[in-house]
Design an enzyme around this catalytic site. Structure first.
Site, PDB file in Angstrom:
ATOM      1  N   ARG A   1     -14.642   3.685  11.212  1.00 17.69           N
ATOM      2  CA  ARG A   1     -13.939   2.048  10.874  1.00 17.69           C
ATOM      3  C   ARG A   1     -14.198   1.197  10.133  1.00 17.69           C
ATOM      4  NH1 ARG A   1     -11.656   5.444  15.143  1.00 17.69           N
ATOM      5  NH2 ARG A   1      -9.750   6.655  14.171  1.00 17.69           N
TER       6      ARG A   1
ATOM      7  N   ARG B   1     -11.164   5.963   5.840  1.00 17.76           N
ATOM      8  CA  ARG B   1     -12.660   6.324   6.060  1.00 17.76           C
ATOM      9  C   ARG B   1     -13.536   7.709   5.314  1.00 17.76           C
ATOM     10  NH1 ARG B   1     -13.650   7.265  11.953  1.00 17.76           N
ATOM     11  NH2 ARG B   1     -11.410   7.892  11.910  1.00 17.76           N
TER      12      ARG B   1
ATOM     13  N   ASN C   1     -11.534  -4.261   2.670  1.00 20.33           N
ATOM     14  CA  ASN C   1     -10.828  -4.221   3.472  1.00 20.33           C
ATOM     15  C   ASN C   1     -10.034  -6.006   4.086  1.00 20.33           C
ATOM     16  OD1 ASN C   1     -10.570  -1.909   1.971  1.00 20.33           O
ATOM     17  ND2 ASN C   1     -10.114  -1.445   4.599  1.00 20.33           N
TER      18      ASN C   1
ATOM     19  N   GLY D   1       1.150  -0.911  -0.416  1.00 22.66           N
ATOM     20  CA  GLY D   1       0.039   0.086  -0.190  1.00 22.66           C
ATOM     21  C   GLY D   1       1.102   1.325   0.292  1.00 22.66           C
TER      22      GLY D   1
ATOM     23  N   ALA E   1       2.361   3.434  -2.435  1.00 25.22           N
ATOM     24  CA  ALA E   1       2.182   3.811  -3.214  1.00 25.22           C
ATOM     25  C   ALA E   1       0.625   5.509  -2.418  1.00 25.22           C
ATOM     26  CB  ALA E   1       1.499   4.326  -4.364  1.00 25.22           C
ATOM     27  N   GLY E   2      -0.040   4.286  -1.031  1.00 26.85           N
ATOM     28  CA  GLY E   2      -1.241   5.564  -0.737  1.00 26.85           C
ATOM     29  C   GLY E   2      -0.281   6.714   0.201  1.00 26.85           C
TER      30      GLY E   2
ATOM     31  N   HIS F   1      -9.237   0.711  18.597  1.00 23.37           N
ATOM     32  CA  HIS F   1      -9.430   1.490  17.707  1.00 23.37           C
ATOM     33  C   HIS F   1     -10.145   2.020  16.904  1.00 23.37           C
ATOM     34  CE1 HIS F   1      -7.216   4.691  15.038  1.00 23.37           C
ATOM     35  NE2 HIS F   1      -7.124   4.148  13.734  1.00 23.37           N
TER      36      HIS F   1
ATOM     37  N   VAL G   1      -1.574  -1.887   9.816  1.00 20.61           N
ATOM     38  CA  VAL G   1      -2.323  -0.549  10.355  1.00 20.61           C
ATOM     39  C   VAL G   1      -3.757  -0.090   8.764  1.00 20.61           C
ATOM     40  CG1 VAL G   1      -1.269   2.217   9.322  1.00 20.61           C
ATOM     41  CG2 VAL G   1       0.018   0.465   9.717  1.00 20.61           C
TER      42      VAL G   1
ATOM     43  N   ASN H   1      -7.632  -0.173   8.342  1.00 22.62           N
ATOM     44  CA  ASN H   1      -8.420   0.205   9.066  1.00 22.62           C
ATOM     45  C   ASN H   1      -9.591  -0.716   8.755  1.00 22.62           C
ATOM     46  OD1 ASN H   1      -8.327   1.772  11.418  1.00 22.62           O
ATOM     47  ND2 ASN H   1      -7.929   3.248  10.086  1.00 22.62           N
TER      48      ASN H   1
HETATM   49  P1  NAI Z   1      -4.980   5.847   0.304  1.00 21.89           P
HETATM   50  O1  NAI Z   1      -6.310   5.866  -0.524  1.00 21.89           O
HETATM   51  O2  NAI Z   1      -3.916   6.784   0.126  1.00 21.89           O
HETATM   52  O3  NAI Z   1      -3.459   4.528  -0.186  1.00 21.89           O
HETATM   53  C1  NAI Z   1      -4.273   2.672  -0.190  1.00 21.89           C
HETATM   54  C2  NAI Z   1      -3.307   2.554  -1.129  1.00 21.89           C
HETATM   55  O4  NAI Z   1      -3.661   1.284  -1.094  1.00 21.89           O
HETATM   56  C3  NAI Z   1      -3.465   2.858  -2.212  1.00 21.89           C
HETATM   57  O5  NAI Z   1      -2.434   3.046  -2.932  1.00 21.89           O
HETATM   58  C4  NAI Z   1      -4.178   1.473  -3.046  1.00 21.89           C
HETATM   59  O6  NAI Z   1      -3.259   1.569  -4.345  1.00 21.89           O
HETATM   60  C5  NAI Z   1      -3.118   0.605  -2.274  1.00 21.89           C
HETATM   61  N1  NAI Z   1      -4.181  -0.846  -2.296  1.00 21.89           N
HETATM   62  C6  NAI Z   1      -5.223  -0.813  -2.345  1.00 21.89           C
HETATM   63  N2  NAI Z   1      -5.444  -2.552  -2.654  1.00 21.89           N
HETATM   64  C7  NAI Z   1      -4.242  -3.081  -2.829  1.00 21.89           C
HETATM   65  C8  NAI Z   1      -3.474  -4.239  -3.070  1.00 21.89           C
HETATM   66  N3  NAI Z   1      -4.440  -5.818  -2.720  1.00 21.89           N
HETATM   67  N4  NAI Z   1      -2.277  -4.593  -2.887  1.00 21.89           N
HETATM   68  C9  NAI Z   1      -1.813  -3.741  -2.567  1.00 21.89           C
HETATM   69  N5  NAI Z   1      -1.888  -2.027  -2.822  1.00 21.89           N
HETATM   70  C10 NAI Z   1      -2.966  -2.099  -2.480  1.00 21.89           C
HETATM   71  O7  NAI Z   1      -5.224   5.695   1.550  1.00 21.89           O
HETATM   72  P2  NAI Z   1      -4.791   5.712   2.901  1.00 21.89           P
HETATM   73  O8  NAI Z   1      -5.033   7.228   3.512  1.00 21.89           O
HETATM   74  O9  NAI Z   1      -3.280   5.369   3.036  1.00 21.89           O
HETATM   75  O10 NAI Z   1      -4.524   4.746   4.367  1.00 21.89           O
HETATM   76  C11 NAI Z   1      -4.474   3.033   3.416  1.00 21.89           C
HETATM   77  C12 NAI Z   1      -5.640   2.465   4.958  1.00 21.89           C
HETATM   78  O11 NAI Z   1      -5.256   2.877   6.355  1.00 21.89           O
HETATM   79  C13 NAI Z   1      -6.720   3.014   5.789  1.00 21.89           C
HETATM   80  O12 NAI Z   1      -7.689   2.144   5.738  1.00 21.89           O
HETATM   81  C14 NAI Z   1      -6.973   3.201   6.404  1.00 21.89           C
HETATM   82  O13 NAI Z   1      -7.436   4.278   6.828  1.00 21.89           O
HETATM   83  C15 NAI Z   1      -5.937   3.033   7.236  1.00 21.89           C
HETATM   84  N6  NAI Z   1      -5.047   4.717   8.464  1.00 21.89           N
HETATM   85  C16 NAI Z   1      -5.137   3.631   9.595  1.00 21.89           C
HETATM   86  C17 NAI Z   1      -4.966   4.424  10.220  1.00 21.89           C
HETATM   87  C18 NAI Z   1      -4.406   3.851  11.771  1.00 21.89           C
HETATM   88  O14 NAI Z   1      -3.888   4.109  12.309  1.00 21.89           O
HETATM   89  N7  NAI Z   1      -4.614   1.990  12.158  1.00 21.89           N
HETATM   90  C19 NAI Z   1      -4.861   5.476  10.489  1.00 21.89           C
HETATM   91  C20 NAI Z   1      -4.030   6.403   9.427  1.00 21.89           C
HETATM   92  C21 NAI Z   1      -5.353   5.105   8.092  1.00 21.89           C
END
Ligand code: NAI
Length: 287
Positions: free
Chosen positions: A88, A82, A95, A7, A9-10, A174, A118, A120
């Site tokens: 979440r 989200r 997910n 993930g 690139a996110g 969380h 990480v 959610n």
């Molecule tokens: P984002 O949409 O910017 O990045 C997600 C990335 O995952 C994208 O680059 C996408 O191409 C990639 N992706 C999706 N399916 C994939 C797969 N099967 N294989 C490889 N790559 C894949 O999202 P963001 O903002 O980076 O958030 C990511 C996750 O982290 C979310 O579920 C968010 O809720 C969670 N998060 C958790 C936190 C925590 O405290 N546990 C804090 C902040 C975010």
């Protein structure tokens, strides 16, 4: 330490890479993402900082799981984030399959690694990733309530002048059933402490409503966990709790030998709140 970020690139994944390189906590990072082109671009962008921090780290990106070979740690940030107004737990349908497939592939390509979830809802998905990977429970963990704990300490300092090293934590899910655990060395009015906690509980959604997501605070919290893995430490992570049979935010002993629940006594009231979180997460796992 070689770190894989699935993930990568996110927003969270790429910021974690940047933070790890700036803090010189990784010798090698592989950003794996279904968007291979963007992963390569993020890796190049971070590589361009190396002379400024006098680092010889290697940073690469792509969508090839063989890039994870030799990883000591794989961080999973892949999946949907989200949207404003969403809980979440509402992300679990979308997910769960993403994280389970990733965990299986990580187990094949980096069988000796530690798996750090990480995405959610993090407690629910850490459990599923543990099952899908076949790893021992101490080699799988989640960010849990560590980010909430970091937020709580930041706000307690700002609002009440509480020292950064004071024992103030958030435990449990969380999510909405999280709860504060205060062991402060001086006394503060309980009502003020609870007001600050309430701000923390709703703070992520305020950021999401303003800028569409959170990534700076999560990335630094993740980097602090990586630091603790390297040098030993304690953080409130999504940790396997034997008596509940699931993962929940609890103070954990953290090192490259594994993440295990630390000795820490909860009051009767706190135990009841942990039980409530366990019910919420347990139900979400079963559904
Ligand atoms: P984002 O949409 O910017 O990045 C997600 C990335 O995952 C994208 O680059 C996408 O191409 C990639 N992706 C999706 N399916 C994939 C797969 N099967 N294989 C490889 N790559 C894949 O999202 P963001 O903002 O980076 O958030 C990511 C996750 O982290 C979310 O579920 C968010 O809720 C969670 N998060 C958790 C936190 C925590 O405290 N546990 C804090 C902040 C975010």
């Amino acid at each position: 330490m070689k770190v894989g970020i699935v993930g990568g690139a996110g927003r969270v994944g790429s910021t974690v890479c940047y933070t790890l390189v700036l803090l010189r906590q990784a010798d090698e990072v592989y950003l794996l993402d279904m968007n291979a082109e963007r992963a390569k671009g993020e890796a190049m962008d971070v590589m361009h900082t190396l002379s400024a921090v006098e680092s010889d780290a290697e940073v690469h990106g792509g969508s090839d799981y063989s890039g994870l070979e030799g990883c000591d740690l794989v961080i999973v940030t892949a999946g949907a984030p989200r949207k404003p107004g969403m809980s979440r737990l509402e992300l679990r349908g979308i997910n769960r399959s993403i994280v389970c497939e990733i965990a299986e592939r990580v187990a094949r390509h980096a069988p000796e690694s530690m798996l750090f979830i990480v995405t959610n809802p993090v407690d629910v998905l850490t459990y599923h990733a543990w099952k899908a990977s076949g790893f021992p429970s101490e080699r799988v963990f989640g960010l849990g309530t560590y980010l909430d704990t970091v937020r709580l300490r930041s706000m307690l300092r700002k609002e009440l002048g509480v020292g950064y090293q004071e024992e103030a934590y958030i435990f449990g899910e969380h999510g909405d059933s999280m709860f504060p655990v205060f062991r402060l060395s001086s006394s503060y009015p309980r009502q003020r402490l609870m007001q600050v906690y309430e701000e923390v509980r709703t703070s992520a959604m305020k950021v999401i409503s303003s800028k569409g997501g959170t990534w700076f605070a999560p990335a630094l919290a993740i980097a602090k966990v990586v630091e603790a893995l390297g040098s030993g430490g304690k953080c409130t992570l999504s940790t396997y709790l034997e008596e509940h049979g699931i993962y929940l935010g609890y103070l954990a002993e953290v090192s490259m030998r594994g993440v295990r629940r630390a000795e820490f006594e909860l009051t009767q009231e706190e135990q009841e709140m942990l039980q409530r979180s366990a019910q919420v997460v347990g139900r979400a796992i079963e559904e």
